[in-house]
Design a protein around this motif. Structure first.
Motif, PDB file in Angstrom:
ATOM      1  N   ALA A  45       0.847  -1.207   0.000  1.00  0.00           N
ATOM      2  CA  ALA A  45       0.000   0.000   0.000  1.00  0.00           C
ATOM      3  C   ALA A  45       0.882   1.256   0.000  1.00  0.00           C
ATOM      4  O   ALA A  45       0.583   2.232  -0.705  1.00  0.00           O
ATOM      5  N   GLY A  46       1.974   1.217   0.764  1.00  0.00           N
ATOM      6  CA  GLY A  46       2.904   2.352   0.800  1.00  0.00           C
ATOM      7  C   GLY A  46       3.554   2.582  -0.561  1.00  0.00           C
ATOM      8  O   GLY A  46       3.708   3.717  -1.011  1.00  0.00           O
ATOM      9  N   TYR A  47       3.876   1.478  -1.227  1.00  0.00           N
ATOM     10  CA  TYR A  47       4.470   1.580  -2.568  1.00  0.00           C
ATOM     11  C   TYR A  47       3.475   2.239  -3.532  1.00  0.00           C
ATOM     12  O   TYR A  47       3.822   3.139  -4.294  1.00  0.00           O
ATOM     13  N   TYR A  48       2.221   1.775  -3.466  1.00  0.00           N
ATOM     14  CA  TYR A  48       1.202   2.355  -4.354  1.00  0.00           C
ATOM     15  C   TYR A  48       0.970   3.831  -4.025  1.00  0.00           C
ATOM     16  O   TYR A  48       0.763   4.640  -4.930  1.00  0.00           O
ATOM     17  N   PHE A  49       0.974   4.158  -2.752  1.00  0.00           N
ATOM     18  CA  PHE A  49       0.775   5.551  -2.355  1.00  0.00           C
ATOM     19  C   PHE A  49       1.877   6.420  -2.960  1.00  0.00           C
ATOM     20  O   PHE A  49       1.607   7.469  -3.553  1.00  0.00           O
ATOM     21  N   TYR A  50       3.107   5.955  -2.837  1.00  0.00           N
ATOM     22  CA  TYR A  50       4.244   6.725  -3.354  1.00  0.00           C
ATOM     23  C   TYR A  50       4.160   6.868  -4.876  1.00  0.00           C
ATOM     24  O   TYR A  50       4.275   7.965  -5.418  1.00  0.00           O
ATOM     25  N   THR A  51       3.946   5.732  -5.560  1.00  0.00           N
ATOM     26  CA  THR A  51       3.953   5.783  -7.026  1.00  0.00           C
ATOM     27  C   THR A  51       2.739   6.537  -7.590  1.00  0.00           C
ATOM     28  O   THR A  51       2.876   7.296  -8.556  1.00  0.00           O
ATOM     29  N   ASP A  52       1.576   6.342  -6.976  1.00  0.00           N
ATOM     30  CA  ASP A  52       0.383   7.062  -7.460  1.00  0.00           C
ATOM     31  C   ASP A  52       0.525   8.564  -7.238  1.00  0.00           C
ATOM     32  O   ASP A  52       0.207   9.370  -8.118  1.00  0.00           O
ATOM     33  N   LEU A  53       1.021   8.934  -6.058  1.00  0.00           N
ATOM     34  CA  LEU A  53       1.209  10.362  -5.756  1.00  0.00           C
ATOM     35  C   LEU A  53       2.232  10.968  -6.703  1.00  0.00           C
ATOM     36  O   LEU A  53       2.039  12.050  -7.257  1.00  0.00           O
ATOM     37  N   ASN A  54       3.307  10.212  -6.913  1.00  0.00           N
ATOM     38  CA  ASN A  54       4.365  10.666  -7.807  1.00  0.00           C
ATOM     39  C   ASN A  54       3.828  10.864  -9.223  1.00  0.00           C
ATOM     40  O   ASN A  54       4.125  11.863  -9.890  1.00  0.00           O
ATOM     41  N   ALA A  55       3.013   9.916  -9.672  1.00  0.00           N
ATOM     42  CA  ALA A  55       2.453   9.995 -11.029  1.00  0.00           C
ATOM     43  C   ALA A  55       1.567  11.227 -11.174  1.00  0.00           C
ATOM     44  O   ALA A  55       1.647  11.954 -12.171  1.00  0.00           O
ATOM     45  N   ILE A  58       1.625  14.002  -9.329  1.00  0.00           N
ATOM     46  CA  ILE A  58       2.393  15.246  -9.217  1.00  0.00           C
ATOM     47  C   ILE A  58       3.167  15.501 -10.509  1.00  0.00           C
ATOM     48  O   ILE A  58       3.242  16.610 -11.015  1.00  0.00           O
ATOM     49  N   THR A  59       3.717  14.426 -11.080  1.00  0.00           N
ATOM     50  CA  THR A  59       4.526  14.570 -12.291  1.00  0.00           C
ATOM     51  C   THR A  59       3.677  14.932 -13.503  1.00  0.00           C
ATOM     52  O   THR A  59       3.987  15.853 -14.248  1.00  0.00           O
ATOM     53  N   PHE A  60       2.580  14.164 -13.676  1.00  0.00           N
ATOM     54  CA  PHE A  60       1.797  14.358 -14.898  1.00  0.00           C
ATOM     55  C   PHE A  60       0.569  15.234 -14.699  1.00  0.00           C
ATOM     56  O   PHE A  60       0.153  15.924 -15.617  1.00  0.00           O
ATOM     57  N   GLY A  61      -0.031  15.154 -13.527  1.00  0.00           N
ATOM     58  CA  GLY A  61      -1.176  16.012 -13.246  1.00  0.00           C
ATOM     59  C   GLY A  61      -2.445  15.627 -13.939  1.00  0.00           C
ATOM     60  O   GLY A  61      -3.491  15.580 -13.353  1.00  0.00           O
ATOM     61  N   PHE A  62      -2.371  15.293 -15.208  1.00  0.00           N
ATOM     62  CA  PHE A  62      -3.523  14.921 -16.036  1.00  0.00           C
ATOM     63  C   PHE A  62      -4.584  16.032 -16.063  1.00  0.00           C
ATOM     64  O   PHE A  62      -5.730  15.787 -16.423  1.00  0.00           O
ATOM     65  N   LEU A  73      -6.213  11.035  -6.803  1.00  0.00           N
ATOM     66  CA  LEU A  73      -5.222  10.215  -6.101  1.00  0.00           C
ATOM     67  C   LEU A  73      -5.910   9.181  -5.223  1.00  0.00           C
ATOM     68  O   LEU A  73      -5.577   8.000  -5.257  1.00  0.00           O
ATOM     69  N   TRP A  74      -6.898   9.625  -4.443  1.00  0.00           N
ATOM     70  CA  TRP A  74      -7.588   8.683  -3.550  1.00  0.00           C
ATOM     71  C   TRP A  74      -8.329   7.631  -4.346  1.00  0.00           C
ATOM     72  O   TRP A  74      -8.337   6.456  -3.982  1.00  0.00           O
ATOM     73  N   GLN A  75      -8.941   8.064  -5.433  1.00  0.00           N
ATOM     74  CA  GLN A  75      -9.691   7.127  -6.267  1.00  0.00           C
ATOM     75  C   GLN A  75      -8.767   6.020  -6.786  1.00  0.00           C
ATOM     76  O   GLN A  75      -9.074   4.834  -6.695  1.00  0.00           O
ATOM     77  N   LEU A 116      -3.050   6.784   7.381  1.00  0.00           N
ATOM     78  CA  LEU A 116      -1.814   7.567   7.524  1.00  0.00           C
ATOM     79  C   LEU A 116      -1.523   8.376   6.250  1.00  0.00           C
ATOM     80  O   LEU A 116      -1.046   9.509   6.329  1.00  0.00           O
ATOM     81  N   TYR A 117      -1.844   7.805   5.097  1.00  0.00           N
ATOM     82  CA  TYR A 117      -1.521   8.484   3.828  1.00  0.00           C
ATOM     83  C   TYR A 117      -2.330   9.783   3.664  1.00  0.00           C
ATOM     84  O   TYR A 117      -1.734  10.835   3.405  1.00  0.00           O
ATOM     85  N   PRO A 118      -3.662   9.731   3.814  1.00  0.00           N
ATOM     86  CA  PRO A 118      -4.403  11.001   3.756  1.00  0.00           C
ATOM     87  C   PRO A 118      -3.972  11.970   4.851  1.00  0.00           C
ATOM     88  O   PRO A 118      -3.921  13.178   4.621  1.00  0.00           O
ATOM     89  N   ALA A 119      -3.639  11.416   6.027  1.00  0.00           N
ATOM     90  CA  ALA A 119      -3.222  12.297   7.130  1.00  0.00           C
ATOM     91  C   ALA A 119      -1.947  13.050   6.765  1.00  0.00           C
ATOM     92  O   ALA A 119      -1.807  14.241   7.072  1.00  0.00           O
ATOM     93  N   LEU A 120      -1.040  12.368   6.084  1.00  0.00           N
ATOM     94  CA  LEU A 120       0.214  13.010   5.651  1.00  0.00           C
ATOM     95  C   LEU A 120      -0.062  14.156   4.681  1.00  0.00           C
ATOM     96  O   LEU A 120       0.488  15.248   4.810  1.00  0.00           O
ATOM     97  N   ILE A 121      -0.948  13.880   3.708  1.00  0.00           N
ATOM     98  CA  ILE A 121      -1.285  14.896   2.708  1.00  0.00           C
ATOM     99  C   ILE A 121      -2.024  16.060   3.381  1.00  0.00           C
ATOM    100  O   ILE A 121      -1.771  17.226   3.080  1.00  0.00           O
TER     101      ILE A 121
END
Lengths: 248, 174
Positions: A32-42, A44-48, A56-58, A123-128
């Protein structure tokens, strides 16, 4: 009620005393942490060109649910199978407990394990949120959807566990069942047009997807509750059948 | 003894079938009379009051045919939107057609893009591109002269487009 509480705490002790829950929880949180990092990174990088937080949450929780589906059979496989294999199920059946109380205690113990595991992902939403406050109402829908989905799939796993003495067989069949239910409409192209609608109505993904967008539809809640009730009913019949089938 | 076991099995199977019927009935009734709590930002997945009033005004049958690609990740949003629209007014029906599975039907309709949607009513037809297939940051309705009229991925778009397309039915020959 006291007997039920005693059985529930016994089930919880059995679950948390075994290393399996801790290993499963650790692997789940690592993924889950890996997905959080990669999804957030994606995002932030691309924005779409879209709202980063909303999408991101979806995306993240669609990924998280896929991991949850993988670990559900690992938690539910032992519920009845282990007791049947060790012969302790006879003690349980002769105890002054109704079948419904036994089933409820086992189901609730499994659900509490998942509440703890899923709760850790907050924890992930709390961080954001700490970096940039956002509207958390979408997350309410997501967590409700996950709990309903887990409830339905845990009950299926518990039912399959009640059918066999071998934990591995219970896990394999549970995995097959929950994965099929999740993926049912993914290959719509292989299904005749006349039954696509029915298949879609049976598919768990199609009913979870609105929750991931922050939408709570009563029809989707009814779907997950129906599966929970039906699998619970089958488990009760499976437990009851020992009386007339002459088996454990 | 075997007769008793058979009777128990029969009882179990009948009980299961009865429960399936009951639960399917309850779920189906919620499907037809759904209540929605949209907790997403901006309530984007709920039809607005204006959209609802447009839909309720429709008195003649309207058929919406949307040409999609089955594997498209945006399909759930599109399906949900069309389901809401058709659920609001029984005069509106919709069909999702996979372009790859039904190329002949797509050719018959003159459709060559994913997300192209055809609205038919009273022997007249209007084409538009659904919000999920919006271009240049805004959705366009060809029936109204390619005028951008709503922000992209706005779930209130279809009813508005139905209204505009219906207006164009009466003002121009399509």
């Amino acid at each position: 009620m006291r007997r039920f509480t005693a059985l529930l705490s016994k089930e919880l002790r059995a679950l948390f005393a075994a290393p399996l829950v801790w290993f499963v929880g650790a692997v789940f949180l690592a993924l889950a942490g890996y997905y959080f990092y990669t999804d957030l990174n994606a995002f932030i990088t691309f924005g779409f060109g879209e709202s980063i937080v909303e999408h991101l949450w979806q995306r993240l929780f669609n990924d998280v649910v896929r991991i949850v589906i993988t670990i559900i059979p690992l938690i539910t496989m032992r519920v009845y199978s282990e007791e049947k294999n060790l012969g302790t199920i006879e003690l349980l059946y002769t105890a002054p407990l109704r079948d419904f109380e036994i089933l409820s205690a086992k189901y609730l113990a499994c659900m509490l394990v998942f509440v703890v595991i899923i709760g850790a992902t907050a924890l992930y939403p709390a961080l954001i949120y700490r970096l940039e406050p956002f509207d958390v109402s979408q997350l309410v829908a997501i967590y409700l959807g996950m709990l309903l989905l887990i409830s339905a799939m845990v009950t299926i796993g518990v039912f399959i566990s009640s059918l066999t003495e071998t934990q591995l067989i219970a896990a394999v069949f549970s995995y097959g069942a929950v994965l099929l239910l999740w993926n049912l409409s993914w290959n719509e192209a292989a299904v005749p047009n006349s039954v696509v609608g029915i298949v879609s109505q049976l598919c768990a993904y199609d009913h979870f997807e609105p929750f991931a967008r922050g939408v709570i539809d009563v029809k989707d809640v009814a779907y997950f509750v129906s599966i929970t009730i039906f699998a619970g009913f089958l488990t009760m019949r499976s437990m009851e059948s020992r009386q007339w089938r002459g088996r454990r | 003894m075997r007769g008793l076991v058979a009777a128990r099995w029969l009882q179990t199977v009948l009980g299961a079938l009865g429960l399936i019927t009951l639960l399917a009935g309850i779920t189906a009734s919620f499907y037809l009379h759904n209540a929605r709590f949209d907790l997403g930002p901006g309530n984007r997945f709920t039809l607005s009051d204006h959209a609802l009033s447009v839909l309720r005004e429709i008195r003649e049958p309207v058929r919406i045919t949307s040409f999609i690609r089955t594997e498209d990740a945006r399909n759930p949003v599109l399906k949900d939107l069309l389901w809401q629209v058709s659920n609001e007014n029984p005069q509106i029906s919709y069909t999702l057609v996979d372009v790859n599975r039904n190329p002949a039907l797509a050719t018959q309709y003159g459709v060559d893009t994913y997300g192209a949607t055809v609205v038919e009513s009273g022997g007249k037809r209007a084409d538009f591109t659904l919000p999920v297939e919006s271009q240049n940051g805004s959705t366009r309705c060809r029936a109204t002269g390619n005028v951008p009229w709503t922000r992209p991925t706005d779930s209130r778009a279809v009813p508005e487009c139905v209204k505009r397309c219906r207006t164009s039915f009466t003002t121009s020959s399509l």
